[in-house]
Scaffold this motif. Sequence first.
Motif, PDB file in Angstrom:
ATOM      1  N   ARG A  85       0.725  -1.273  -0.252  1.00 28.59           N
ATOM      2  CA  ARG A  85      -0.017   0.092  -0.017  1.00 28.59           C
ATOM      3  C   ARG A  85       1.089   1.205  -0.123  1.00 28.59           C
ATOM      4  O   ARG A  85       0.123   2.362   0.220  1.00 28.59           O
ATOM      5  N   GLY A  86       2.144   1.155  -0.186  1.00 30.59           N
ATOM      6  CA  GLY A  86       3.019   2.210  -0.083  1.00 30.59           C
ATOM      7  C   GLY A  86       3.521   2.779   1.318  1.00 30.59           C
ATOM      8  O   GLY A  86       4.022   3.949   1.205  1.00 30.59           O
ATOM      9  N   VAL A  87       3.104   1.960   2.165  1.00 31.13           N
ATOM     10  CA  VAL A  87       3.592   2.569   3.598  1.00 31.13           C
ATOM     11  C   VAL A  87       4.850   1.659   4.027  1.00 31.13           C
ATOM     12  O   VAL A  87       4.622   0.384   4.038  1.00 31.13           O
ATOM     13  N   SER A  88       5.840   2.234   4.234  1.00 32.51           N
ATOM     14  CA  SER A  88       7.123   1.558   4.588  1.00 32.51           C
ATOM     15  C   SER A  88       7.287   1.575   5.789  1.00 32.51           C
ATOM     16  O   SER A  88       7.846   2.567   6.459  1.00 32.51           O
ATOM     17  N   ILE A  89       7.220   0.268   6.740  1.00 31.88           N
ATOM     18  CA  ILE A  89       7.662   0.178   7.957  1.00 31.88           C
ATOM     19  C   ILE A  89       8.548  -0.954   7.970  1.00 31.88           C
ATOM     20  O   ILE A  89       8.311  -2.279   7.725  1.00 31.88           O
ATOM     21  N   GLU A  90       9.669  -0.731   8.577  1.00 34.60           N
ATOM     22  CA  GLU A  90      10.693  -1.919   8.626  1.00 34.60           C
ATOM     23  C   GLU A  90      10.619  -2.479  10.029  1.00 34.60           C
ATOM     24  O   GLU A  90      10.415  -1.895  11.014  1.00 34.60           O
ATOM     25  N   PRO A  91      10.944  -3.938   9.992  1.00 35.32           N
ATOM     26  CA  PRO A  91      10.846  -4.533  11.260  1.00 35.32           C
ATOM     27  C   PRO A  91      11.970  -3.895  12.072  1.00 35.32           C
ATOM     28  O   PRO A  91      13.226  -3.749  11.399  1.00 35.32           O
ATOM     29  N   PRO A  92      11.859  -3.790  13.461  1.00 34.18           N
ATOM     30  CA  PRO A  92      12.941  -3.185  14.342  1.00 34.18           C
ATOM     31  C   PRO A  92      13.682  -4.279  14.668  1.00 34.18           C
ATOM     32  O   PRO A  92      13.810  -4.808  15.627  1.00 34.18           O
ATOM     33  N   TRP A  93      14.678  -4.802  13.733  1.00 25.26           N
ATOM     34  CA  TRP A  93      15.582  -5.905  14.048  1.00 25.26           C
ATOM     35  C   TRP A  93      16.489  -5.872  15.280  1.00 25.26           C
ATOM     36  O   TRP A  93      16.623  -6.917  15.824  1.00 25.26           O
ATOM     37  N   SER A  94      17.021  -4.453  15.482  1.00 18.64           N
ATOM     38  CA  SER A  94      17.751  -4.295  16.708  1.00 18.64           C
ATOM     39  C   SER A  94      17.136  -4.761  17.748  1.00 18.64           C
ATOM     40  O   SER A  94      17.514  -5.403  18.807  1.00 18.64           O
ATOM     41  N   ALA A  95      15.734  -4.258  17.954  1.00 16.30           N
ATOM     42  CA  ALA A  95      14.986  -4.618  19.073  1.00 16.30           C
ATOM     43  C   ALA A  95      14.873  -6.124  19.329  1.00 16.30           C
ATOM     44  O   ALA A  95      14.577  -6.727  20.295  1.00 16.30           O
ATOM     45  N   VAL A  96      14.377  -6.640  18.115  1.00 15.59           N
ATOM     46  CA  VAL A  96      14.427  -8.284  17.907  1.00 15.59           C
ATOM     47  C   VAL A  96      15.553  -8.821  18.682  1.00 15.59           C
ATOM     48  O   VAL A  96      15.256  -9.909  19.430  1.00 15.59           O
ATOM     49  N   ILE A  97      16.690  -8.650  18.094  1.00  9.24           N
ATOM     50  CA  ILE A  97      17.996  -9.257  18.614  1.00  9.24           C
ATOM     51  C   ILE A  97      18.223  -8.977  20.200  1.00  9.24           C
ATOM     52  O   ILE A  97      18.639  -9.843  20.836  1.00  9.24           O
ATOM     53  N   LEU A  98      17.865  -7.703  20.430  1.00  5.25           N
ATOM     54  CA  LEU A  98      18.078  -7.411  21.845  1.00  5.25           C
ATOM     55  C   LEU A  98      17.130  -8.133  22.878  1.00  5.25           C
ATOM     56  O   LEU A  98      17.400  -8.634  23.836  1.00  5.25           O
ATOM     57  N   ARG A  99      15.762  -8.396  22.329  1.00  2.95           N
ATOM     58  CA  ARG A  99      14.833  -8.874  23.230  1.00  2.95           C
ATOM     59  C   ARG A  99      15.229 -10.589  23.350  1.00  2.95           C
ATOM     60  O   ARG A  99      15.253 -11.126  24.579  1.00  2.95           O
TER      61      ARG A  99
END
Length: 126
Positions: A85-99
């Motif tokens: 739909r043209g909305v770019s949201i990147e997964p927060p990979w740094s938060a994933v790794i830290l969790r």
Amino acid sequence: MESLETADLIELVLMQREALNSQLQFWLSATFAVILASFFAGSNLTGRYRLCVGLLYLLATAMTLAGWGEIGEELLIMFEELEKRGVSIEPPWSAVILRFSLIALGTIITLIFLFHDRQQDAKVEN
């Protein structure tokens, strides 16, 4: 997903992120409870009870990780739909790794504390 408005889909993403935070808070509470139980019960927490507490804690950790995996998969689907739909949201990979680092290291340290404390109690009793 196609039937949802873009704003509703973004709100759903935010709700899923909040669910991740709630699960992290549950895991932190369980970790703190195990540490306190081990510390305050001391030698009264015999080997079998320590083993039961450790197993329950591992199950709670596994449940948390399973929930994170499920929510993560759902979020990736939502991110893909938003991207279409043209909305770019990147997964927060740094938060994933830290969790995941937090839960892995925290679980290991908590279990060491739970069972190492038992060895210390045995030394004190003798």
